[in-house]
Enzyme design. Sequence first.
Site, short mmCIF file in Angstrom:
data_model
loop_
_atom_site.label_atom_id
_atom_site.label_comp_id
_atom_site.label_asym_id
_atom_site.label_seq_id
_atom_site.Cartn_x
_atom_site.Cartn_y
_atom_site.Cartn_z
N ARG A 157 -18.80 5.33 3.79
CA ARG A 157 -18.33 4.47 2.89
C ARG A 157 -19.31 3.40 2.94
NH1 ARG A 157 -13.09 0.66 4.23
NH2 ARG A 157 -14.73 -0.79 5.26
N TYR A 179 -14.88 -8.55 3.45
CA TYR A 179 -14.25 -7.49 4.04
C TYR A 179 -15.17 -6.06 4.38
CZ TYR A 179 -11.80 -2.98 4.55
OH TYR A 179 -11.60 -1.89 4.54
N ASP A 194 -14.27 0.88 -0.61
CA ASP A 194 -12.83 0.25 -0.40
C ASP A 194 -12.89 -1.21 -1.06
OD1 ASP A 194 -10.46 -0.45 0.44
OD2 ASP A 194 -10.72 -0.27 2.41
N HIS A 215 -10.03 -2.86 -1.25
CA HIS A 215 -9.05 -3.74 -0.42
C HIS A 215 -7.98 -4.57 -1.16
CE1 HIS A 215 -8.02 -4.87 3.74
NE2 HIS A 215 -8.41 -3.77 3.86
N GLU A 222 -11.24 3.06 -3.08
CA GLU A 222 -9.86 2.94 -2.54
C GLU A 222 -9.51 1.62 -2.61
OE1 GLU A 222 -10.93 3.23 1.75
OE2 GLU A 222 -8.87 2.26 2.33
N GLU A 264 -3.04 3.49 2.77
CA GLU A 264 -3.11 3.37 4.01
C GLU A 264 -2.17 2.32 4.55
OE1 GLU A 264 -7.08 1.58 4.45
OE2 GLU A 264 -6.34 -0.44 4.75
N ARG A 267 -3.83 8.13 1.44
CA ARG A 267 -4.21 7.73 2.55
C ARG A 267 -3.23 7.44 3.68
NH1 ARG A 267 -8.75 6.38 4.31
NH2 ARG A 267 -8.50 4.25 4.72
N GLU A 271 -11.02 9.38 7.51
CA GLU A 271 -11.91 8.38 7.95
C GLU A 271 -11.98 8.42 9.47
OE1 GLU A 271 -9.79 4.73 7.35
OE2 GLU A 271 -11.75 3.37 7.55
N TRP A 307 -5.53 -9.66 1.43
CA TRP A 307 -6.44 -9.23 2.45
C TRP A 307 -6.72 -7.92 2.17
CZ3 TRP A 307 -10.22 -8.93 5.55
CH2 TRP A 307 -10.48 -8.05 6.37
O1 KDG Z 1 -5.30 -2.60 10.07
C1 KDG Z 1 -5.98 -2.92 8.79
C2 KDG Z 1 -7.44 -2.12 9.00
O2 KDG Z 1 -7.32 -0.85 9.56
C3 KDG Z 1 -7.92 -1.86 7.48
O3 KDG Z 1 -8.52 -3.20 7.23
C4 KDG Z 1 -8.86 -0.94 7.47
O4 KDG Z 1 -9.01 -0.96 5.12
C5 KDG Z 1 -9.53 -0.25 5.99
C6 KDG Z 1 -9.90 1.11 5.89
O5 KDG Z 1 -10.18 1.55 5.02
O6 KDG Z 1 -10.05 1.46 7.08
MG MG Z 2 -8.99 0.53 3.38
#
Ligand code: KDG
Ligand code: MG
Length: 403
Positions: free
Chosen positions: A148, A160, A211, A213, A237, A263, A284, A340, A403
């Site tokens: 990644r 991030y 990612d 995010h 992602e 996730e 995820r 991951e 976030w």
């Molecule tokens: O708890 C939040 C994290 O696990 C997250 O920010 C991690 O986005 C993330 C990832 O893809 O691992």
């Molecule tokens: Mg993520």
Amino acid sequence: MLRITNARVIVTCPGRNFVTLKIETDAGVYGIGDATLNGRELAVASYLEDHVIPCLIGKDAHRIEDIWQYLYRGAYWRRGPVTMTAIAAVDTALWDIKGKAAGLPVYQLLGGAAREGVMVYGHANGETIEATIEAALDYKEQGYKAIRLQSGVPGLASTYGVSKDKYFYEPADAALPTENVWSTEKYMRSVPPLFAKARDALGWDVHLLHDAHHRLTPIEAGRLGRDLEPYRPFWLEDPTPAENQDSFRLIRQHTTTPIAVGEIFSSIHDCRSLIENQLIDYIRATVVHAGGITHLRRIAALADLYQVRTGCHGATDLSPVCMAAALHFGLSVPNFGVQEYMRHAAETDAVFPHAYRFERGMMHPGDAPGLGVDIDEALAARYEYKRAYLPVNRLEDGTLFNW
Ligand code: KDG
Ligand code: MG
């Protein structure tokens, strides 16, 4: 009958906070399950201690499905991250117990190995494109088949996924949330050159992931996906928040870049529309936040009908207990995609001794009975819980953002 005689919640902070459930039985066999919900850990600890454990005592640990339904349907209040993380912890511990009682690793109980190992992706990140590529070359050297890429964004002070440490990116980093500043325009300009340079440096025989995010609108995600197409990313992602799942149609209309989401999902109902409408390529959802091995298998079975593959979350806030469970799941599930893998700190690994291993980009859960992971309670007791939060994110004009 394997009667549950006792259950305890262990909260520890070996480098970061973890919540672990330990279930004991009258045969002396015990099992453990991860119950960590990053930044909201004590809510799950209380849910387990105050509301779940009293119902477990005396039940037959072998009846995994019945106990799952009892905690899900029986509570009246269904779903949600706290509930589903608590149920996951019980479920994971019960699979551990069943494996130990049978003398078999959990993946054998799930149908046996469907592949030789579980392909994992590592995190290459850096303040600059050059630093990120240097980190990616290091991962490639170690045999990783999937990497990644996250890079600092020129003009933004922090981003991030970009850590100060080479390997141990830790997002929950302060006793009160720190604040980051975000600009989608600056970010969107920075990612295609990162991928272009990465392909030049790393070649085409390694999967590259990214990612976003949850920070783009659907149409911005469509554009980023299209801009990345020449570099053939393995996935993009969380391109946009997934509350309005229809919005992923707009992304699909504009790009063939594969999409990974889930996730923060806690149940099959969060995944259903995205999967049935073939709006994503990888799901995820993971053991600890989506109701344990029992429920994740159900999600994977639904996904398999639509050629959606698994890509379980595996950041450092998911403990080695979850990692072990994810590897048993990943080794046995037919529609596995990728897992991951963010390495845990040495203190974490010492508290959770485990049988899983990494070899040339692949992982294996090992053949110890159960999950093959334990908790050293005496060592865990030395690390007191420290409140920690994920950062929050604001736009340049101060608007609170995703976030
Ligand atoms: O708890 C939040 C994290 O696990 C997250 O920010 C991690 O986005 C993330 C990832 O893809 O691992
Ligand atoms: Mg993520």
